[in-house]
Design a protein around this motif. Structure first.
Motif, PDB file in Angstrom:
ATOM      1  N   VAL A 148      41.157  39.462  -2.612  1.00 14.45           N
ATOM      2  CA  VAL A 148      39.922  38.825  -2.147  1.00 14.45           C
ATOM      3  C   VAL A 148      40.165  37.347  -1.859  1.00 14.45           C
ATOM      4  CG1 VAL A 148      37.526  38.282  -2.701  1.00 14.45           C
ATOM      5  CG2 VAL A 148      38.485  40.482  -3.380  1.00 14.45           C
ATOM      6  N   THR A 149      40.883  36.681  -2.748  1.00 19.79           N
ATOM      7  CA  THR A 149      41.191  35.271  -2.530  1.00 19.79           C
ATOM      8  C   THR A 149      42.002  35.082  -1.256  1.00 19.79           C
ATOM      9  OG1 THR A 149      41.181  34.847  -4.908  1.00 19.79           O
ATOM     10  CG2 THR A 149      42.296  33.231  -3.528  1.00 19.79           C
ATOM     11  N   ALA A 150      42.997  35.931  -1.053  1.00 22.49           N
ATOM     12  CA  ALA A 150      43.818  35.837   0.159  1.00 22.49           C
ATOM     13  C   ALA A 150      42.966  36.047   1.410  1.00 22.49           C
ATOM     14  CB  ALA A 150      44.948  36.865   0.110  1.00 22.49           C
ATOM     15  N   THR A 151      42.061  37.013   1.350  1.00 24.66           N
ATOM     16  CA  THR A 151      41.231  37.330   2.518  1.00 24.66           C
ATOM     17  C   THR A 151      40.241  36.217   2.827  1.00 24.66           C
ATOM     18  OG1 THR A 151      41.438  39.683   2.019  1.00 24.66           O
ATOM     19  CG2 THR A 151      39.670  39.036   3.512  1.00 24.66           C
ATOM     20  N   THR A 152      39.571  35.688   1.795  1.00 29.57           N
ATOM     21  CA  THR A 152      38.616  34.604   2.054  1.00 29.57           C
ATOM     22  C   THR A 152      39.336  33.346   2.531  1.00 29.57           C
ATOM     23  OG1 THR A 152      38.634  34.009  -0.309  1.00 29.57           O
ATOM     24  CG2 THR A 152      36.857  35.435   0.467  1.00 29.57           C
ATOM     25  N   ASN A 153      40.502  33.060   1.974  1.00 27.11           N
ATOM     26  CA  ASN A 153      41.252  31.891   2.427  1.00 27.11           C
ATOM     27  C   ASN A 153      41.688  32.040   3.884  1.00 27.11           C
ATOM     28  OD1 ASN A 153      41.043  30.520   0.018  1.00 27.11           O
ATOM     29  ND2 ASN A 153      43.041  31.149  -0.742  1.00 27.11           N
ATOM     30  N   GLY A 154      42.140  33.243   4.235  1.00 25.79           N
ATOM     31  CA  GLY A 154      42.501  33.485   5.628  1.00 25.79           C
ATOM     32  C   GLY A 154      41.300  33.380   6.544  1.00 25.79           C
ATOM     33  N   ALA A 155      40.151  33.883   6.081  1.00 25.79           N
ATOM     34  CA  ALA A 155      38.931  33.811   6.883  1.00 25.79           C
ATOM     35  C   ALA A 155      38.531  32.367   7.151  1.00 25.79           C
ATOM     36  CB  ALA A 155      37.801  34.550   6.182  1.00 25.79           C
ATOM     37  N   VAL A 156      38.717  31.509   6.162  1.00 21.66           N
ATOM     38  CA  VAL A 156      38.369  30.086   6.340  1.00 21.66           C
ATOM     39  C   VAL A 156      39.194  29.469   7.469  1.00 21.66           C
ATOM     40  CG1 VAL A 156      38.538  27.802   5.272  1.00 21.66           C
ATOM     41  CG2 VAL A 156      37.517  29.688   4.008  1.00 21.66           C
ATOM     42  N   ALA A 157      40.464  29.825   7.543  1.00 28.08           N
ATOM     43  CA  ALA A 157      41.320  29.274   8.600  1.00 28.08           C
ATOM     44  C   ALA A 157      40.796  29.656   9.977  1.00 28.08           C
ATOM     45  CB  ALA A 157      42.753  29.765   8.419  1.00 28.08           C
ATOM     46  N   PHE A 158      40.410  30.908  10.151  1.00 31.55           N
ATOM     47  CA  PHE A 158      39.874  31.346  11.441  1.00 31.55           C
ATOM     48  C   PHE A 158      38.472  30.805  11.678  1.00 31.55           C
ATOM     49  CE2 PHE A 158      43.285  34.453  10.885  1.00 31.55           C
ATOM     50  CZ  PHE A 158      43.875  34.400  12.142  1.00 31.55           C
TER      51      PHE A 158
END
Length: 241
Positions: A148-158
Motif C-alpha cells: 500500500v505504501t509503495a502504491t500510494t507513493n507511486g500514485a503521488v508521483a503521477f
C-alpha cells in the motif's frame, strides 16, 4: 545566477506539519520571511508543534479523510484573509502488512492521506503558486508488506505530473525521501543506529538524510519558477543501490 524567488511575505501552508520534517520546514520558511500555517488532525498537537518553533506560526485543524473538514479549513483561512500561495502536504497514513491481512479501512486511509486528500486540498484551497506533495522511496523500491505504501507513493508521483498540467501555471512537484533522521525511527531504540549504519553503508551518498536536507529541497522547489511536474529524490541514491 539563480532564478529562485524570495519567500518573504508568502503564505505557506504545511499540512500534517507535526513531524520533524514539518517542524524544520516551518522554521526554515519563517526564517526566509514566509507567513506559515501548520495543520494537523489535533488542535493540541498542532499547537505543541507551533510552540516549539522560533517565531510566530498560525495553526489550523484538518482531517484529510473528511472533505467537509477540508472545506472548513478553506473557509477558516479565508476568514483570516489567508490566500495560500504554497501548499505543502506531508500527510501519511501507512497501511503495512501482507496483502492477505490488509483491511480496507486502512487502505482507504492511506489513499485519503496521500492521494485523495491532496486532490481535495487543491480543490478547496486553490493554491496560487506551488503545490508540493510527499512520496517516498518505497514507491521505487517495494518491499514485502509495504504494497500500500509503495502504491500510494507511486500514485503521488503521477499525481504531481497530472496536477502540474491541470493547474498550470501553478507548479506542482513531489518529494520522495529515503531514510531521514526525523524522529520517526526513535522508537527502535538502539536498533535505530544499527539500521542507520546499514542504510548509509549501502547508499551512494554514504549517509542518512536529515530534516535540513529535506527542507532545503522543498524550499528550493517552491521558489524555483521553472520546476514543475518533477519528483525530487532525497534518498542518497538508495533507489539505485
Amino acid at each position: 545566477m539563480t532564478t529562485a524567488t524570495e519567500l518573504s511575505g508568502n503564505q505557506v501552508l504545511i499540512v500534517a506539519g507535526g513531524s520533524g520534517i514539518g517542524r524544520q520546514l516551518a522554521q526554515d520558511a519563517l526564517d526566509q520571511g514566509a507567513r506559515v500555517t501548520i495543520t494537523g488532525r489535533s488542535a493540541d498537537a498542532v499547537q505543541k508543534v507551533a510552540d516549539s518553533i522560533d517565531g510566530e506560526v498560525a495553526t489550523a485543524v484538518v482531517d484529510l479523510g473528511n472533505e467537509d473538514s477540508i472545506a472548513e479549513l478553506a473557509t477558516e483561512l479565508a476568514r483570516r484573509d489567508v490566500v495560500v500561495e504554497h501548499l505543502i502536504s506531508l500527510a501519511n497514513a501507512p497501511a503495512k502488512g501482507p496483502v492477505e491481512k490488509l483491511e480496507r479501512e486502512a487502505i482507504a486511509k492511506a489513499f485519503d492521506a496521500k492521494v485523495i486528500g491532496a486532490l481535495l486540498l487543491v480543490k478547496h484551497l486553490r493554491p496560487t503558486t506551488s503545490v508540493t506533495l510527499f512520496s517516498g522511496i518505497v514507491g521505487w523500491r517495494p518491499k514485502p508488506g509495504m504494497v500500500v505504501t509503495a502504491t500510494t507513493n507511486g500514485a503521488v508521483a503521477f499525481l504531481a505530473q497530472a496536477l502540474a498540467v491541470e493547474l498550470a501555471p501553478v507548479r506542482v512537484n513531489a518529494v520522495s525521501p529515503g531514510i531521514i533522521d526525523s524522529g520517526a525511527w526513535d522508537g527502535m531504540g538502539a536498533d535505530k543506529e544499527r539500521m542507520y549504519a546499514d542504510v548509509a553503508a549501502k547508499n551512494p551518498a554514504r549517509r542518512i538524510g536529515t530534516t535540513e536536507d529535506v527542507s532545503a529541497a522543498v524550499l528550493s522547489a517552491i521558489t524555483n519558477p521553472f520546476l514543475t511536474g518533477t519528483v525530487l529524490h532525497l534518498d542518497g541514491g538508495a533507489r539505485l543501490a
